[in-house]
Design a protein around this motif. Structure first.
Motif, mmCIF file in Angstrom:
data_model
loop_
_atom_site.group_PDB
_atom_site.id
_atom_site.type_symbol
_atom_site.label_atom_id
_atom_site.label_comp_id
_atom_site.label_asym_id
_atom_site.label_seq_id
_atom_site.Cartn_x
_atom_site.Cartn_y
_atom_site.Cartn_z
ATOM 1 N N ARG A 1 3.494 11.738 -1.049
ATOM 2 C CA ARG A 1 5.370 10.856 -0.246
ATOM 3 C C ARG A 1 5.470 11.643 -1.485
ATOM 4 O O ARG A 1 6.943 11.694 -1.508
ATOM 5 N N GLY B 1 -5.218 2.725 8.328
ATOM 6 C CA GLY B 1 -3.822 3.111 7.562
ATOM 7 C C GLY B 1 -3.176 2.783 6.177
ATOM 8 O O GLY B 1 -2.832 3.806 5.838
ATOM 9 N N GLU B 2 -3.388 1.689 6.071
ATOM 10 C CA GLU B 2 -3.303 1.398 4.703
ATOM 11 C C GLU B 2 -3.895 1.832 3.704
ATOM 12 O O GLU B 2 -3.562 2.534 2.583
ATOM 13 N N MET C 1 -0.389 3.999 -5.635
ATOM 14 C CA MET C 1 -2.258 5.012 -5.104
ATOM 15 C C MET C 1 -2.835 5.408 -6.272
ATOM 16 O O MET C 1 -2.735 4.853 -7.874
ATOM 17 N N ARG D 1 -5.723 4.329 3.963
ATOM 18 C CA ARG D 1 -5.311 6.138 3.397
ATOM 19 C C ARG D 1 -4.189 6.032 2.592
ATOM 20 O O ARG D 1 -3.894 7.276 2.029
ATOM 21 N N GLU D 2 -3.471 5.395 3.244
ATOM 22 C CA GLU D 2 -1.897 5.114 1.780
ATOM 23 C C GLU D 2 -2.427 5.502 0.525
ATOM 24 O O GLU D 2 -2.093 6.052 -0.550
ATOM 25 N N PRO E 1 0.963 -1.128 0.179
ATOM 26 C CA PRO E 1 -0.256 -0.096 -0.041
ATOM 27 C C PRO E 1 1.273 1.075 -0.027
ATOM 28 O O PRO E 1 0.336 2.565 -0.471
ATOM 29 N N ARG E 2 2.246 1.298 0.792
ATOM 30 C CA ARG E 2 2.986 2.383 0.590
ATOM 31 C C ARG E 2 3.655 3.261 -0.644
ATOM 32 O O ARG E 2 4.064 3.730 -0.853
ATOM 33 N N ARG E 3 3.813 1.634 -1.766
ATOM 34 C CA ARG E 3 3.821 2.386 -2.884
ATOM 35 C C ARG E 3 3.029 1.719 -4.294
ATOM 36 O O ARG E 3 2.276 1.898 -5.338
ATOM 37 N N GLY F 1 -1.473 9.267 0.429
ATOM 38 C CA GLY F 1 -0.535 8.865 1.286
ATOM 39 C C GLY F 1 0.539 8.978 0.606
ATOM 40 O O GLY F 1 1.845 9.701 1.043
ATOM 41 N N THR F 2 0.052 8.074 -0.178
ATOM 42 C CA THR F 2 1.798 7.535 -1.256
ATOM 43 C C THR F 2 1.578 9.134 -2.238
ATOM 44 O O THR F 2 2.871 9.753 -2.667
#
Length: 293
Positions: free
Chosen positions: A289, A277-278, A246, A280-281, A242-244, A285-286
């Motif tokens: 960032r 939270g994932e 979008m 939201r990334e 999830p952090r990579r 969030g991603t």
């Protein structure tokens, strides 16, 4: 989980970032890629004013507008659009990466009205006949200039071009590569290989990111379902995390197959098993960032 239930579960989420949409005005310049009966519905003007009501209704608070044609005049226009908008937070423009003066061109773009909104550069690699175009020395030099300028490079490629993407990402670890539309997998046929293996190889590079975008237009425009999209979304969720990843609507190209709200609802359903939270990334969030929004 239904879209309605997901909406309730995420009622306290921050405003969504749509990390990929377009605008164009055919009276300013032609969009030569819009040809044939299948694309006829989008052979008309699409403006931010057309999109804004859809964004606000969907709870989208910021967007990234992305280039559509390989002409130098478009990027200053998109920057000016961002300068006058409370919605457009970033611009992925175009410049000729093969020119030796790329660094000077990027610096000049940043001096224009809205220049601070320049977050990345994209080239229509999908239209290049050489599957290893990204590995050419002159292109590599241009990509290195993007890295030095702190900009990302959006990859709009076809599955057979993904191996070159992985190689150039390995060669340029200081540049963030953003894969548009999952690398355009053949969702309409249901085939997953060799796309899945190639996209996993790209995701193995830590300087790569993927947009959860463009899926509905790679599926059957008239009959697609979320279940048709799920194997492909699951692949990139597993590969990138999830952090990579979008969200991007790919509006107005997406209107060939779905309304804006339907595209967003599908993305929410496809990420319904993630922790809050994932999600939201993926939905903001991603993009914030990676693009520095």
């Amino acid at each position: 989980m239904t879209a309605a239930a997901q909406e309730g579960a995420d009622a306290d989420r921050p405003l969504v970032v749509d990390a990929h949409h377009h605008v164009w005005d055919l009276s300013v310049r032609d969009q030569e890629w819009i040809t044939g009966a299948e694309l006829a519905p989008i052979r008309r003007n699409f403006s931010l004013a057309d999109l804004a009501p859809e964004l606000r209704a969907a709870g989208v608070g910021a967007t990234v507008v992305v280039q559509t044609v390989t002409v130098p005049q478009e990027t200053p226009e998109l920057l000016a659009l961002a300068a006058g908008s409370d919605l457009v937070a970033g611009v992925v423009g175009w410049t000729d990466l093969t020119r030796p003066d790329v660094a000077d061109t990027l610096a000049a773009l940043r001096e224009l009205p809205g220049g601070r909104h320049l977050v990345g550069i994209r080239h229509q690699v999908q239209g290049e006949p050489d599957p290893e175009w990204l590995l050419r020395p002159d292109v590599r030099r241009g990509l290195a200039a993007l890295a030095a300028a702190g900009l990302a490079h959006d990859l709009v490629v076809l599955p057979h071009q993904l191996p070159a993407c992985a190689r150039i990402a390995a060669e340029l670890p200081g540049l963030t590569f953003v894969l548009d539309h999952l690398g355009k997998p053949p969702i309409v046929t249901g085939a997953r290989e060799p796309w899945a293996s190639a996209v996993r190889a790209l995701a193995a590079r830590p300087n790569t990111v993927c947009k959860l975008s463009g899926m509905v237009t790679e599926a059957d425009h008239a009959t697609w379902t979320v279940d048709d999209l799920r194997p492909y979304a699951d692949t990139v969720l597993d590969a990138f995390g999830p952090r990579r990843l979008m969200f991007g609507s790919d509006w107005p190209v997406s209107t060939l197959a779905a309304r804006y709200a339907e595209v967003l609802d599908a993305a929410r359903l496809l990420t319904g098993d993630l922790a809050p939270g994932e999600r939201r990334e993926v939905f903001g969030g991603t993009a914030r960032r990676v693009y520095g929004l």
